[in-house]
Design a protein around this motif. Structure first.
Motif, mmCIF file in Angstrom:
data_model
loop_
_atom_site.group_PDB
_atom_site.id
_atom_site.type_symbol
_atom_site.label_atom_id
_atom_site.label_comp_id
_atom_site.label_asym_id
_atom_site.label_seq_id
_atom_site.Cartn_x
_atom_site.Cartn_y
_atom_site.Cartn_z
ATOM 1 N N VAL A 30 0.849 -1.193 0.000
ATOM 2 C CA VAL A 30 0.000 0.000 0.000
ATOM 3 C C VAL A 30 0.885 1.243 0.000
ATOM 4 C CG1 VAL A 30 -1.753 1.307 1.257
ATOM 5 C CG2 VAL A 30 -1.872 -1.196 1.177
ATOM 6 N N HIS A 31 0.638 2.134 -0.956
ATOM 7 C CA HIS A 31 1.469 3.326 -1.113
ATOM 8 C C HIS A 31 0.602 4.575 -0.965
ATOM 9 C CE1 HIS A 31 4.371 0.482 -2.843
ATOM 10 N NE2 HIS A 31 3.358 0.027 -3.560
ATOM 11 N N PHE A 32 0.815 5.326 0.114
ATOM 12 C CA PHE A 32 0.143 6.606 0.300
ATOM 13 C C PHE A 32 1.031 7.702 -0.292
ATOM 14 C CE2 PHE A 32 -2.095 4.158 3.485
ATOM 15 C CZ PHE A 32 -3.371 4.690 3.446
ATOM 16 N N LEU A 33 0.500 8.454 -1.236
ATOM 17 C CA LEU A 33 1.280 9.504 -1.865
ATOM 18 C C LEU A 33 1.213 10.765 -0.999
ATOM 19 C CD1 LEU A 33 0.430 8.844 -5.601
ATOM 20 C CD2 LEU A 33 2.124 7.782 -4.121
ATOM 21 N N PRO A 34 2.310 11.507 -0.863
ATOM 22 C CA PRO A 34 2.441 12.568 0.133
ATOM 23 C C PRO A 34 1.616 13.812 -0.179
ATOM 24 C CG PRO A 34 4.339 12.559 -1.311
ATOM 25 C CD PRO A 34 3.522 11.357 -1.696
ATOM 26 N N ASP A 35 1.600 14.748 0.795
ATOM 27 C CA ASP A 35 0.792 15.953 0.650
ATOM 28 C C ASP A 35 1.623 17.217 0.419
ATOM 29 O OD1 ASP A 35 1.950 16.420 3.096
ATOM 30 O OD2 ASP A 35 0.108 16.276 4.252
ATOM 31 N N ASP A 36 2.939 17.081 0.342
ATOM 32 C CA ASP A 36 3.766 18.271 0.150
ATOM 33 C C ASP A 36 4.072 18.546 -1.320
ATOM 34 O OD1 ASP A 36 5.258 15.963 0.033
ATOM 35 O OD2 ASP A 36 7.051 16.835 0.931
ATOM 36 N N GLY A 47 1.231 11.219 -8.059
ATOM 37 C CA GLY A 47 0.072 11.666 -7.308
ATOM 38 C C GLY A 47 0.429 12.496 -6.102
ATOM 39 N N MET A 48 -0.569 13.221 -5.605
ATOM 40 C CA MET A 48 -0.375 14.096 -4.457
ATOM 41 C C MET A 48 -1.654 14.143 -3.644
ATOM 42 S SD MET A 48 0.650 18.131 -4.505
ATOM 43 C CE MET A 48 0.764 19.076 -2.968
ATOM 44 N N SER A 49 -1.516 14.056 -2.315
ATOM 45 C CA SER A 49 -2.657 14.097 -1.412
ATOM 46 C C SER A 49 -2.983 15.529 -0.988
ATOM 47 C CB SER A 49 -2.358 13.265 -0.157
ATOM 48 O OG SER A 49 -2.293 11.894 -0.442
ATOM 49 N N TYR A 50 -4.201 15.706 -0.458
ATOM 50 C CA TYR A 50 -4.569 16.964 0.192
ATOM 51 C C TYR A 50 -3.980 16.963 1.603
ATOM 52 C CZ TYR A 50 -8.169 18.307 -3.246
ATOM 53 O OH TYR A 50 -8.856 18.694 -4.372
ATOM 54 N N PHE A 92 4.209 3.735 -19.310
ATOM 55 C CA PHE A 92 2.815 4.199 -19.245
ATOM 56 C C PHE A 92 2.618 5.036 -17.982
ATOM 57 C CE2 PHE A 92 -1.677 3.812 -18.190
ATOM 58 C CZ PHE A 92 -2.291 4.014 -19.426
ATOM 59 N N THR A 93 2.152 6.280 -18.143
ATOM 60 C CA THR A 93 2.148 7.233 -17.034
ATOM 61 C C THR A 93 0.738 7.601 -16.597
ATOM 62 O OG1 THR A 93 4.268 8.126 -17.770
ATOM 63 C CG2 THR A 93 2.976 9.482 -16.261
ATOM 64 N N ILE A 94 0.510 7.497 -15.296
ATOM 65 C CA ILE A 94 -0.799 7.767 -14.692
ATOM 66 C C ILE A 94 -0.658 8.922 -13.700
ATOM 67 C CG2 ILE A 94 -2.654 6.836 -13.258
ATOM 68 C CD1 ILE A 94 -1.726 4.025 -14.184
ATOM 69 N N GLY A 95 -1.551 9.891 -13.804
ATOM 70 C CA GLY A 95 -1.630 10.959 -12.822
ATOM 71 C C GLY A 95 -2.852 10.759 -11.940
ATOM 72 N N MET A 96 -2.660 10.763 -10.620
ATOM 73 C CA MET A 96 -3.768 10.648 -9.670
ATOM 74 C C MET A 96 -4.021 12.030 -9.069
ATOM 75 S SD MET A 96 -2.796 7.123 -7.649
ATOM 76 C CE MET A 96 -4.347 7.135 -6.712
ATOM 77 N N LEU A 97 -5.263 12.497 -9.189
ATOM 78 C CA LEU A 97 -5.571 13.857 -8.741
ATOM 79 C C LEU A 97 -7.021 13.945 -8.275
ATOM 80 C CD1 LEU A 97 -4.644 16.836 -8.495
ATOM 81 C CD2 LEU A 97 -5.355 17.150 -10.878
ATOM 82 N N HIS A 98 -7.206 14.537 -7.104
ATOM 83 C CA HIS A 98 -8.542 14.804 -6.569
ATOM 84 C C HIS A 98 -8.840 16.265 -6.899
ATOM 85 C CE1 HIS A 98 -11.773 13.335 -3.935
ATOM 86 N NE2 HIS A 98 -11.855 14.563 -3.443
ATOM 87 N N CYS A 99 -9.768 16.508 -7.823
ATOM 88 C CA CYS A 99 -9.894 17.874 -8.339
ATOM 89 C C CYS A 99 -11.280 18.146 -8.911
ATOM 90 C CB CYS A 99 -8.849 18.109 -9.431
ATOM 91 S SG CYS A 99 -9.121 17.098 -10.914
ATOM 92 N N ASN A 100 -11.526 19.428 -9.143
ATOM 93 C CA ASN A 100 -12.731 19.874 -9.828
ATOM 94 C C ASN A 100 -12.310 20.342 -11.215
ATOM 95 O OD1 ASN A 100 -15.678 20.371 -9.300
ATOM 96 N ND2 ASN A 100 -15.115 22.394 -10.014
ATOM 97 N N LEU A 101 -12.659 19.549 -12.224
ATOM 98 C CA LEU A 101 -12.217 19.820 -13.584
ATOM 99 C C LEU A 101 -13.204 20.714 -14.308
ATOM 100 C CD1 LEU A 101 -10.081 19.144 -15.766
ATOM 101 C CD2 LEU A 101 -11.510 17.201 -16.407
ATOM 102 N N GLY A 102 -12.706 21.783 -14.922
ATOM 103 C CA GLY A 102 -13.572 22.661 -15.701
ATOM 104 C C GLY A 102 -14.445 23.537 -14.830
ATOM 105 N N THR A 103 -15.714 23.668 -15.220
ATOM 106 C CA THR A 103 -16.622 24.584 -14.522
ATOM 107 C C THR A 103 -17.726 23.847 -13.780
ATOM 108 O OG1 THR A 103 -17.946 24.814 -16.540
ATOM 109 C CG2 THR A 103 -16.197 26.439 -16.172
ATOM 110 N N ASN A 104 -17.457 22.615 -13.361
ATOM 111 C CA ASN A 104 -18.464 21.836 -12.634
ATOM 112 C C ASN A 104 -18.840 22.540 -11.343
ATOM 113 O OD1 ASN A 104 -19.652 19.763 -10.829
ATOM 114 N ND2 ASN A 104 -19.178 18.388 -12.521
#
Length: 435
Positions: free
Chosen positions: A124-130, A149-152, A174-186
């Motif tokens: 299990v890998h938790f990605l950091p918040d800094d 990836g990056m955590s809040y 093969f590259t994956i970006g993990m992001l918790h975000c609001n994309l566009g104008t939602n």
């Protein structure tokens, strides 16, 4: 029971297979059942955990390489013991199956709220918040995926975190970006880590594993794939429709194939039932029962909770406007249903019905009733509102005593209010022989 993908999968060591999920919201309360008994309450409280178990089972059944969780594992940073234990147990099962897990924290479960005392499996890998961290996934010693990836750190990140992510290097697989975000104008969710599609495509990644938006959606299928898996288990009527996660397969040429896997045991649905063919309340009951059976057939292995909107014109309208009518209907159908694996429950009845009047004939009359129908008809068909009427309504929004209890309404909402006002007035002014 977990679903095994029907898609043909090569056993080549150059191929990747992973599951992308987010927004588990373990411990999240359910809402919306007005007459919830103990059995229903227990069922709903367990549903988010059942969805998580489905994800674990699907990962193991399909022998995926890794699982991505893009934020909001928990509903709150004040996690209960049962939530932590159930989450940890699932990770242990994945570890035993040789499946890695990559996790970023979101706004509901920021990194500051995660205990440093818990011993997590080494897989299990938790990605950091800094800052964004780069993880390399290897299969049999060969690098097959780069995961960034990056955590809040806190529960309200308003900066565009996507701008901090490094551009893909030519040597990366093969590259994956993990992001918790609001994309566009939602505007349906809080604008945390707001970013644009251009911000993501400019990084030259292959796949963006997003979280935060609860409706599953594929923003782009490729170059790069940009996907929100949505919440695995809807919690109220606002999260209706199919819910699940994405099973992603990648071949040696980085071609992506996605498959949506349903995980929700409880399915929320909105449905409309016209009253036009029902002359009595008993005939309406039969119409409702037939519609509920159709929903039962569509979801034979799960629970369906429906919000029923009654529409159309008919004589049964006079029964529906009586005091307690909708509440009585709801109680009747709740009492008729036995909680089982394919139960269909009703969350609420909404009545938009009206009398079966001849509108053209009434507007030819020269009286107040004709004026009401004519004004309402004009507003509903053209969307234009008389200036004098607007001024009268505007007084409400300017009154300091009333203003705090009102919110601005859209044009569609205003037209709906006009329709409701017409129905109310006609219900109280028109006689049986004119309906």
């Amino acid at each position: 029971m977990a679903k095994k993908s029907d898609a043909p999968q090569s056993k080549s060591e150059d191929h990747l297979k992973f599951i992308h999920t987010a927004d588990l919201h373990l411990g999240s309360p359910f809402s919306g059942i007005a007459q919830m008994d103990e059995e229903v309450a227990t069922l709903l409280s367990q549903a988010s955990y059942d969805a998580y178990e489905q994800i674990i089972e699907t990962a193991i059944e399909n022998e995926v390489d890794f699982l991505l969780i893009s934020g909001d594992v928990y509903e709150s940073e004040n996690k209960k013991i049962i939530e932590q234990l159930k989450f940890h147990k699932g990770l242990e099962r994945l570890d035993a199956a040789g499946i890695d897990v990559y996790i970023i924290c979101g706004n509901h479960d920021p990194a500051r709220g995660w205990s440093k005392e818990i011993q997590w499996p080494t897989s299990v890998h938790f990605l950091p918040d800094d800052k964004p961290e780069i993880q390399i996934f290897k299969k049999n010693g060969k690098e097959l995926a780069t995961i960034v990836g990056m955590s809040y750190r806190t529960n309200a990140i308003t900066d565009n975190l996507a701008l901090r992510y490094p551009e893909r290097e030519n040597s990366w697989p093969f590259t994956i970006g993990m992001l918790h975000c609001n994309l566009g104008t939602n505007t349906d969710h809080d604008p945390y880590s707001p970013c644009s599609i251009h911000d993501l495509t400019g990084k030259r990644y292959d796949y963006w594993a997003l979280g935060h938006i609860h409706k599953p959606s594929i923003i782009q299928e490729s170059s790069p794939a940009i996907i929100y898996p949505g919440i695995p288990q809807g919690r109220d009527i606002g999260e209706s429709g199919l819910r699940g996660c994405y099973l992603v397969s990648v071949d040696a040429d980085s071609n992506i194939q996605t498959e949506f896997i349903e995980t929700a045991k409880v399915l929320w649905q909105e449905m409309e039932i016209p009253i036009d063919a029902a002359n009595t309340i008993h005939e309406l009951r039969q119409e409702i029962e037939n519609s509920l059976e159709e929903r039962r057939a569509e979801n034979p292995n799960g629970i369906t909770i429906c919000r029923v909107t009654l529409t159309g014109r008919g004589p049964v309208h006079r029964e529906l406007i009586k005091d307690g009518a909708k509440e009585g209907l709801l109680q009747f159908f709740m009492e008729q249903e036995t909680i089982s694996d394919n139960a269909v429950l009703i969350e609420r009845f909404i009545d938009t019905t009206s009398l079966p009047i001849d509108r053209e004939k009434i507007m030819q009359r020269e009286d107040l009733i004709a004026d009401i129908v004519a004004i309402s008809e004009n507003i509903q068909t053209s969307g234009e509102v008389d200036e004098a009427l607007l001024k009268e309504i505007d007084v409400l929004f300017q009154n300091y005593k009333v203003r705090k209890n009102l919110i601005d309404i859209s044009e569609d909402e205003f037209v709906e209010l006009v329709r409701e006002a017409e129905t109310y007035l006609l219900d109280n002014m028109i006689s049986e022989d004119l309906s």
